[in-house]
Design an enzyme around this catalytic site. Structure first.
Site: not given
Length: 213
Positions: A120, A138
């Site tokens: 991420k 997220d």
């Protein structure tokens, strides 16, 4: 959800916010990398409060490395998991200085090899600092993608792969920011603000009317 509906959703989000970006404060790729590394289980507002004074004295790997772990801790102690994060920041800075001449590498493999940097974080840096069409998923993006049925998936990785598949190229660079902001301010976790949502009529969330009140 069909292709036409997705394109209309993306078009409306783009019209509403043509040049979206992260709410983390940064002035170079290194600052962005550190800010994202610190943002795990923390708010962007909280991270910005800590990084403002920190970046004022150390906005490159060499200066940050000179602070040492305890020096970094002093600035980030208001952020969750600050002990581990401070150690990862210093380890990362050492690698950047020793292996990359103090520069942040524009490479997913190199970024993911840095301490405290996962997929991420690498996606955010590649997208926001270097303009890659990557999509960092997220909690906000995961929720919005599933709730609206825009890109449903049982895992973060499944949602990312679905988004990469269904989002047309012209929207790919910015979709990460649009979906985060939409999840942060409109399609919030506990009670989505459907009445003020610009894509309410396109969303396939079944409990829309109940959620309004």
């Amino acid at each position: 959800m069909n292709k036409e509906k997705r394109i209309e959703i993306l078009t409306r989000l783009r019209d509403d916010n043509p040049t979206p970006t992260t709410e983390l404060n940064f002035s170079n790729p290194f600052e962005l990398l550190i800010a994202v590394l610190l943002s795990a289980q923390a708010t962007d507002v909280g991270v910005n409060k800590a990084t403002g004074p920190l970046f004022a004295i150390a906005n490159n790997p060499a200066d940050m490395l000179a602070l040492g772990v305890d020096g970094v801790k002093h600035y980030i102690k208001t952020i969750g998991l600050f002990n581990t994060k401070a150690e990862n920041v210093i380890k990362t800075c050492r690698i950047l200085v020793e292996q990359y001449g103090g520069e942040v590498p524009e490479s997913r493999e190199a970024l993911e090899a840095l301490p405290g940097v996962g997929r991420k974080t690498a996606n955010v840096v590649l997208n926001t600092a270097f303009g890659w069409p990557t999509i960092a998923v997220d909690t906000h993006i995961f929720r919005v993608s599933n709730r609206t049925r825009f890109a449903p998936g049982k895992t973060v990785n499944a949602v990312e792969q679905k988004l990469l598949k269904v989002v047309p190229a012209e929207f790919k660079v910015d979709v990460h920011h649009w979906l985060i902001l939409h999840g942060r301010y409109t399609c919030i976790a506990r009670k989505p603000r459907c009445g003020s949502c610009i894509i309410e009529d396109l969303c396939e969330f079944k409990q829309k009317t109940e959620s309004e009140g």
